[in-house]
Design a protein around this motif. Structure first.
Motif, PDB file in Angstrom:
ATOM      1  N   UNK A 133       4.694  14.045  -4.300  1.00 51.41           N
ATOM      2  CA  UNK A 133       4.363  12.674  -4.710  1.00 51.41           C
ATOM      3  C   UNK A 133       2.917  12.567  -5.193  1.00 51.41           C
ATOM      4  N   UNK A 134       2.617  11.516  -5.961  1.00 51.50           N
ATOM      5  CA  UNK A 134       1.275  11.406  -6.549  1.00 51.50           C
ATOM      6  C   UNK A 134       0.192  10.985  -5.554  1.00 51.50           C
ATOM      7  N   UNK A 135       0.594  10.508  -4.374  1.00 52.19           N
ATOM      8  CA  UNK A 135      -0.369  10.099  -3.352  1.00 52.19           C
ATOM      9  C   UNK A 135       0.296  10.238  -1.988  1.00 52.19           C
ATOM     10  N   UNK A 136      -0.505  10.302  -0.930  1.00 55.30           N
ATOM     11  CA  UNK A 136       0.064  10.287   0.418  1.00 55.30           C
ATOM     12  C   UNK A 136       0.911   9.026   0.584  1.00 55.30           C
ATOM     13  N   UNK A 137       2.097   9.161   1.179  1.00 55.41           N
ATOM     14  CA  UNK A 137       2.929   7.977   1.395  1.00 55.41           C
ATOM     15  C   UNK A 137       3.662   8.071   2.722  1.00 55.41           C
ATOM     16  N   UNK A 161      -0.720  -0.747  -4.817  1.00 56.98           N
ATOM     17  CA  UNK A 161      -1.916   0.001  -4.437  1.00 56.98           C
ATOM     18  C   UNK A 161      -2.566  -0.704  -3.248  1.00 56.98           C
ATOM     19  N   UNK A 162      -2.675  -0.023  -2.099  1.00 50.85           N
ATOM     20  CA  UNK A 162      -3.166  -0.712  -0.903  1.00 50.85           C
ATOM     21  C   UNK A 162      -4.688  -0.826  -0.857  1.00 50.85           C
ATOM     22  N   UNK A 163      -5.140  -1.874  -0.201  1.00 51.91           N
ATOM     23  CA  UNK A 163      -6.568  -1.988   0.092  1.00 51.91           C
ATOM     24  C   UNK A 163      -6.878  -1.083   1.282  1.00 51.91           C
ATOM     25  N   UNK A 164      -8.127  -0.675   1.452  1.00 50.40           N
ATOM     26  CA  UNK A 164      -8.478   0.164   2.611  1.00 50.40           C
ATOM     27  C   UNK A 164      -8.097  -0.525   3.920  1.00 50.40           C
ATOM     28  N   UNK A 165      -7.753   0.270   4.914  1.00 48.86           N
ATOM     29  CA  UNK A 165      -7.393  -0.260   6.224  1.00 48.86           C
ATOM     30  C   UNK A 165      -8.646  -0.799   6.922  1.00 48.86           C
ATOM     31  N   UNK A 166      -8.541  -2.023   7.420  1.00 47.09           N
ATOM     32  CA  UNK A 166      -9.674  -2.588   8.149  1.00 47.09           C
ATOM     33  C   UNK A 166      -9.840  -1.843   9.473  1.00 47.09           C
ATOM     34  N   UNK A 196       3.699  -1.100   7.019  1.00 53.76           N
ATOM     35  CA  UNK A 196       3.946  -0.217   5.879  1.00 53.76           C
ATOM     36  C   UNK A 196       5.427   0.144   5.838  1.00 53.76           C
ATOM     37  N   UNK A 197       5.908   0.518   4.654  1.00 55.87           N
ATOM     38  CA  UNK A 197       7.324   0.802   4.462  1.00 55.87           C
ATOM     39  C   UNK A 197       7.511   2.195   3.858  1.00 55.87           C
ATOM     40  N   UNK A 198       8.704   2.726   4.003  1.00 53.14           N
ATOM     41  CA  UNK A 198       8.996   4.068   3.496  1.00 53.14           C
ATOM     42  C   UNK A 198       8.658   4.161   2.008  1.00 53.14           C
ATOM     43  N   UNK A 199       7.852   5.150   1.663  1.00 51.73           N
ATOM     44  CA  UNK A 199       7.454   5.346   0.272  1.00 51.73           C
ATOM     45  C   UNK A 199       6.185   4.643  -0.121  1.00 51.73           C
ATOM     46  N   UNK A 200       5.687   3.759   0.734  1.00 51.15           N
ATOM     47  CA  UNK A 200       4.439   3.044   0.411  1.00 51.15           C
ATOM     48  C   UNK A 200       3.246   3.980   0.536  1.00 51.15           C
ATOM     49  N   UNK A 201       2.248   3.747  -0.301  1.00 54.92           N
ATOM     50  CA  UNK A 201       1.042   4.583  -0.305  1.00 54.92           C
ATOM     51  C   UNK A 201       0.216   4.337   0.945  1.00 54.92           C
ATOM     52  N   UNK A 202      -0.303   5.407   1.523  1.00 54.64           N
ATOM     53  CA  UNK A 202      -1.134   5.306   2.723  1.00 54.64           C
ATOM     54  C   UNK A 202      -2.502   4.745   2.338  1.00 54.64           C
ATOM     55  N   UNK A 203      -2.974   3.708   3.035  1.00 55.25           N
ATOM     56  CA  UNK A 203      -4.286   3.149   2.680  1.00 55.25           C
ATOM     57  C   UNK A 203      -5.422   4.065   3.136  1.00 55.25           C
TER      58      UNK A 203
END
Length: 404
Positions: free
Chosen positions: A50-54, A84-89, A96-103
């Protein structure tokens, strides 16, 4: 070439494959149209997949360093797939959901079944380790790696892999153009009444189906009368249209077997009579530089010799990596009588439990009994000079392997 001499199958296959040049014609097709086609050149991975961690699960993205046993975390954001997620506070979790990009700032995902959720707070109820439930960027395919090699046959999984890389069109080998000639004054197409001494043209339809499944293009199909001149003309016409001519009948020693005679008279016959059962009167040669594979006339022999001899030739011409089929070693559930000088391909079926499988043979192995192949699910091999006993280990080729 002696009329009494039989060529061993391995020698015959090597002779034929040595004369099977890979097709030079290629074309580009859309991925949805590529099923069964042969890749004409190797493909490299254009970008990480995948193009990014998810996330591998539905749950909550967290930072391992923020977790303290018994201490809840507030849910600061929601990350659906495709966003595209914002950084984790710091000190919080993100839904988060399956396939979503890790912030950025998160290094683990906790499954939703492993948390207690109350008033926008979560209490983690299991151990957490860095990297858990995260599919890393490029873990399937890394940019620049070999994705698919030249000569690969495109199956549904390859179609999906191509799509995962964003590839919409692929270069493939052009389809092999094949002409089919069935010989015999006695042949009648289905749908017409039979006259005295006539039979329906079985081989024409068997060969059409085999060639379609092999990914070939049928460019000429003719039933040829039993005369030397009609055979010569049909072969000459087919040679102008096709990359390969396949005939059935006309290759034995009878006075009406004109295919072999025409090839021999023109100097184009290079192989005749194989140590194989069924299918001994098989011929290979050329008509005006177009290869000719002359199969026997009996229906079951046509099927067997196509699978054993013609398919490896076609695979080689297509540029495939896997030219010869892969068999299974299984116990025989039948016996044979006297050993033969010919390698026998028995229409057979695999049966029994997964723990104790065996191969059983159709009772009638006559080369004219095509119903045996409908009952069977593959071919069992009895080597030359071998007497088979019940329980002996033999090689079994499923039809799916012979024609895939």
């Amino acid at each position: 070439m002696s009329a009494n001499e039989l060529t061993p199958l391995d020698n015959a296959l090597q002779h034929i494959l040595d004369r099977a040049p890979v097709m030079s014609r290629t074309e580009t097709v859309a991925v949805p149209d590529s099923l069964g086609r042969i890749l004409a050149e190797s493909l490299s991975v254009p970008a990480d997949v995948p193009p990014a961690d998810n996330s591998a699960v539905d749950g909550y993205a967290v930072c391992f360093g923020d977790i303290s046993p018994g201490t809840p975390l507030s849910v600061s954001s929601r990350i659906p797939a495709g966003v595209a997620p914002a950084p984790l506070e710091p000190g919080t979790a993100a839904r988060i959901f399956t396939g979503s990009e890790i912030p950025r700032g998160a290094d683990a995902v906790v499954m939703q079944e492993r948390v207690e959720y109350t008033d926008n707070m979560i209490l983690i109820q299991s151990d957490v380790s860095p990297g858990q439930n995260i599919r890393r960027q490029g873990q399937d395919l890394a940019r620049g790696d070999l994705a698919l090699a030249e000569g690969a046959r495109i199956r549904p999984q390859e179609m999906g892999l191509l799509a995962s890389m964003g590839i919409s069109q692929v270069p493939v080998t052009a389809r092999l153009k094949v002409a089919v000639l069935t010989t015999g004054d006695e042949l009648v197409d289905p749908g017409r009444p039979l006259g005295p001494g006539q039979i329906y043209n079985t081989n024409r339809f068997t060969l059409q189906g085999l060639l379609a499944q092999a990914g070939c293009e049928l460019v000429y199909c003719e039933t040829v009368r039993d005369t030397r001149e009609a055979t010569r003309q049909a072969l000459a016409t087919a040679a102008e249209k096709a990359d390969l001519i396949i005939t059935s009948g006309g290759v034995s020693v009878g006075e009406e077997d004109h295919v072999r005679a025409v090839l021999e008279a023109s100097g184009g016959l290079s192989l005749w009579r194989l140590a194989i059962k069924p299918g001994k009167p098989l011929a290979f040669g050329a008509m005006n530089d177009t290869p000719v594979l002359g199969l026997p006339g009996n229906p079951a022999a046509v099927l067997v010799t196509f699978l054993v001899v013609a398919m490896p030739y076609i695979r080689k011409r297509q540029g495939r990596q896997d030219i010869l089929p892969v068999g299974e070693s299984l116990p025989a559930g039948f016996e044979t009588g006297a050993a033969s000088v010919r390698r026998e391909f028995v229409r057979a079926r695999k049966q029994g439990s997964p723990e104790r499988p065996e191969v059983v043979a159709f009772p009638n192995q006559s080369s004219g009994v095509l119903s045996s192949a409908c009952w069977a699910d593959g071919l069992a091999v009895i080597p030359e000079h071998t007497t088979l006993r019940h329980g002996d280990i033999i090689t079994f080729y499923p039809f799916t392997e012979l024609l895939s």
